[in-house]
Enzyme design. Structure first.
Site, short mmCIF file in Angstrom:
data_model
loop_
_atom_site.label_atom_id
_atom_site.label_comp_id
_atom_site.label_asym_id
_atom_site.label_seq_id
_atom_site.Cartn_x
_atom_site.Cartn_y
_atom_site.Cartn_z
N CYS A 118 1.28 -4.51 5.71
CA CYS A 118 0.55 -4.09 6.92
C CYS A 118 -0.78 -4.81 7.08
O CYS A 118 -1.47 -4.60 8.09
CB CYS A 118 0.34 -2.58 6.92
N CYS A 178 -2.94 -4.85 1.62
CA CYS A 178 -1.49 -4.66 1.59
C CYS A 178 -0.80 -5.92 2.11
O CYS A 178 -1.17 -6.47 3.14
CB CYS A 178 -1.11 -3.46 2.45
N ASP A 198 -3.59 -5.71 65.95
CA ASP A 198 -4.37 -6.92 66.15
C ASP A 198 -5.86 -6.58 66.21
O ASP A 198 -6.24 -5.43 66.46
CB ASP A 198 -3.96 -7.63 67.44
N CYS A 230 0.83 -1.21 0.00
CA CYS A 230 0.00 0.00 0.00
C CYS A 230 0.86 1.26 0.00
O CYS A 230 2.06 1.22 0.34
CB CYS A 230 -0.93 0.00 1.21
N CYS A 268 2.78 2.15 3.31
CA CYS A 268 3.93 1.28 3.56
C CYS A 268 5.08 1.59 2.60
O CYS A 268 6.25 1.48 2.97
CB CYS A 268 3.53 -0.20 3.44
#
Length: 568
Positions: free
Chosen positions: A115, A112, A347, A21, A24
């Site tokens: 990716c 793509c 306690d 794509c 990318c």
């Protein structure tokens, strides 16, 4: 302005033709400024196609007759260096469309191959709007947020394959491409999505925000992309109890750093195959980091434990200090759960009086976090009105670091107690007066029998700083003690079958036992300062308190303390 230059054209053609794509392609061409990534996918695709347009005489040399509208050029595929050497899937054929531009068979929004659609469909405005609708419906209060994403680990494998492809091609032109030269997918994704979140929600993205919006992606179709790495690098994939799969992103990256390039290319296609479907969104989650509420509590009951008292799975008493306080906080803060902690503990049959014991409550995943000081005061009053067994004071919101300071130095504090003592022999007032003169008495205490099941056996040396007696009758007197924190007072009185030496019984040469015990006050000599002085380094702010028998008022000036100081 389109970010690619003629220098990038060959790499862009190579990646585009194999199904990568536009965003990318930018990443592998080293485009590290944000603006180009923010364009819509359609705009980027059009701009990239225009950039890759090639004159006919450059593509089809010495052709006298114009080509038909669409001609497949098998020769062009063979002419793109490196694809035949690395590709194992036979995809990525290139066509000339009628306008003369280069296009991939996979470019009409095919997914793509690097990716897996993350930078195609999941960073556009429509998707971000859906995430924001989920955020707004979650009911959390927030002024900013941190946005986190989890990508499938196979994306790292695909990116590695694309990097090797581009690296080989650039090497033929005497150019180099390091792993760090490629813009990381998460970085590019944040560049695109962060402004969209800010625009949609009206709050900034802040990496330190306690409110987190997380999106988890998956891609079942390619889940086996990582599996070959386990056979080659088995040490990188060790099972972990808290992980569902050994193929974590960290494990995959470790293997990719270890594997030889030639071994990788033999096992995985370069360029990677184009998938049929985009990633899926497994979950969109909103969560708020814990907030902490601190203060001091007084306990007036001798049948109320600090925390739930459970023995062999059976609850012994119906409530506890932590629950009486935290129940109200859970409701108001709309939190999922709580964790109660304090500076020491008493306690079940011991009262905590005086200035109270410091405590802190961690509220997990609170939906409401913004409160005015008046609202906190009203919350404190509500807690105090709900029970006559406890009271809280100085309730306030604090930081996680402040809680750490409260727990530090527990053994260095000084505490004042009041104990009602019984003796087996009749006593007169003069028989106990010698105790008033004892200062800084060192005692050795073996771990008491009553706590030996939960604490290691050890001998602990403690200091009894001072004692003051008050005669009651011939078998009873009241003893006021100022001691080092961590002293077992009951054992100091009765001796615990000789495990604490010396003790009140041995000092008086008779049998002594304790009937009642109260914690009167928590002392920190280093940080108590007269009213009006600086007082820096103490535990809680603006707590005015008067010690039994003394007239001077003191101020506790700050919850946060230097790490080298002691705690109250």
């Amino acid at each position: 302005m389109f970010p690619l230059t003629e220098e990038n054209k060959h790499v862009a053609q190579l990646l585009f033709s194999t199904g990568t794509c536009p965003r990318c392609i930018f990443r592998f061409c080293g485009v590290d400024f944000h603006a180009p990534y923010k364009l819509s996918y359609e705009e980027l695709l059009n701009e990239l196609q225009k950039f890759l347009e090639t004159e006919k005489d450059e593509l089809v040399l010495e052709v006298s007759n114009p080509p038909p509208k669409k001609i497949r050029l098998q020769e062009l595929e063979d002419g793109i260096d490196g694809i035949d050497n690395l590709s194992q899937n036979g995809k990525g054929r290139v066509s000339i469309i009628e306008d003369g531009s280069i296009a991939s068979k996979n470019s009409s929004l095919n997914v793509c191959n690097v990716c897996l659609g993350i930078l195609q469909r999941f960073c556009e405005k429509d998707f971000i709007k859906k995430v924001c609708q989920k955020v707004e419906a979650s009911g959390f209060e927030f002024n900013n947020l941190v946005f986190s994403v989890s990508f499938p680990p196979q994306l790292s494998v695909r990116e590695h394959a694309a990097w090797l492809l581009v690296k080989q091609e650039m090497g033929k032109q005497s150019l180099s491409l390091g792993r760090n030269d490629v813009v990381q997918l998460k970085e590019a994704y944040k560049w695109i999505t962060h402004p969209l979140f800010t625009e949609e929600l009206g709050v900034p993205i802040d990496g330190k925000s306690l409110f987190e919006v997380s999106v988890v992606f998956a891609h079942p179709e390619t889940v086996e992309d990582c599996h070959f790495l386990r056979a080659i690098c088995p040490d990188c994939f060790k099972p972990a109890k808290n992980k569902q799969s050994v193929f974590t992103r960290m494990a995959v990256m470790k293997a990719l750093n270890k594997i030889k390039e030639e071994d990788f290319c033999r096992q995985f296609p370069c360029p990677p195959n184009s998938p049929k479907a985009v990633c899926t969104v497994l979950e969109i989650e909103c969560a708020h980091g814990a907030v902490f509420v601190a203060g001091r509590y007084n306990k007036y009951s001798r049948t109320l434990p600090q925390t739930p008292w459970i023995i062999d799975g059976e609850r012994k008493l119906e409530s506890s200090v932590g629950e009486l306080i935290s129940g109200h906080l859970l409701t108001v803060f709309k939190a999922e759960s709580f964790n109660f902690s304090s500076s020491g503990r008493e306690d079940v049959d011991v009262r905590t009086l005086g200035n109270g014991r410091p405590f802190a409550i961690e509220l997990v995943n609170p939906h409401r976090v913004h409160f005015t000081s008046q609202e906190i005061k009203e919350l404190q009053q509500k807690i105090n009105n709900s029970s006559n067994k406890i009271q809280v004071r100085d309730l306030q919101l604090v930081t996680r670091e402040a809680i750490g300071h409260m727990k530090e130095g527990e053994e260095e504090k000084t505490k004042t107690y009041s104990a009602l003592i019984w003796t087996n022999k009749a006593i007169q007032k003069k028989d106990i007066e010698f105790l008033n003169d004892i200062k800084d008495l060192k005692i050795d205490q073996k771990t008491p029998l009553r706590v030996l099941h939960r604490r290691p056996l050890a001998v602990r040396t403690r200091l009894i700083h001072s004692m003051e007696t008050c005669y009651v009758d011939e078998h009873h007197f009241r003893l006021y003690l100022k001691t080092q924190a961590g002293t077992y007072i009951k054992e100091f009185v009765h001796g615990d079958f000789g495990r604490t030496k010396p003790n009140i019984g041995s000092l008086m040469n008779m049998t002594a036992d304790i009937l009642e015990l109260d914690v009167e006050r928590y002392w920190i000599a280093d940080c108590l300062t007269p009213k009006g002085a600086n007082g820096a380094g103490s535990t809680f702010p603006n707590i005015s308190c008067t010690h039994f028998g003394e007239k001077e008022n003191y101020i506790y000036s700050s919850f946060l303390k230097p790490r080298n100081s002691t705690e109250s």
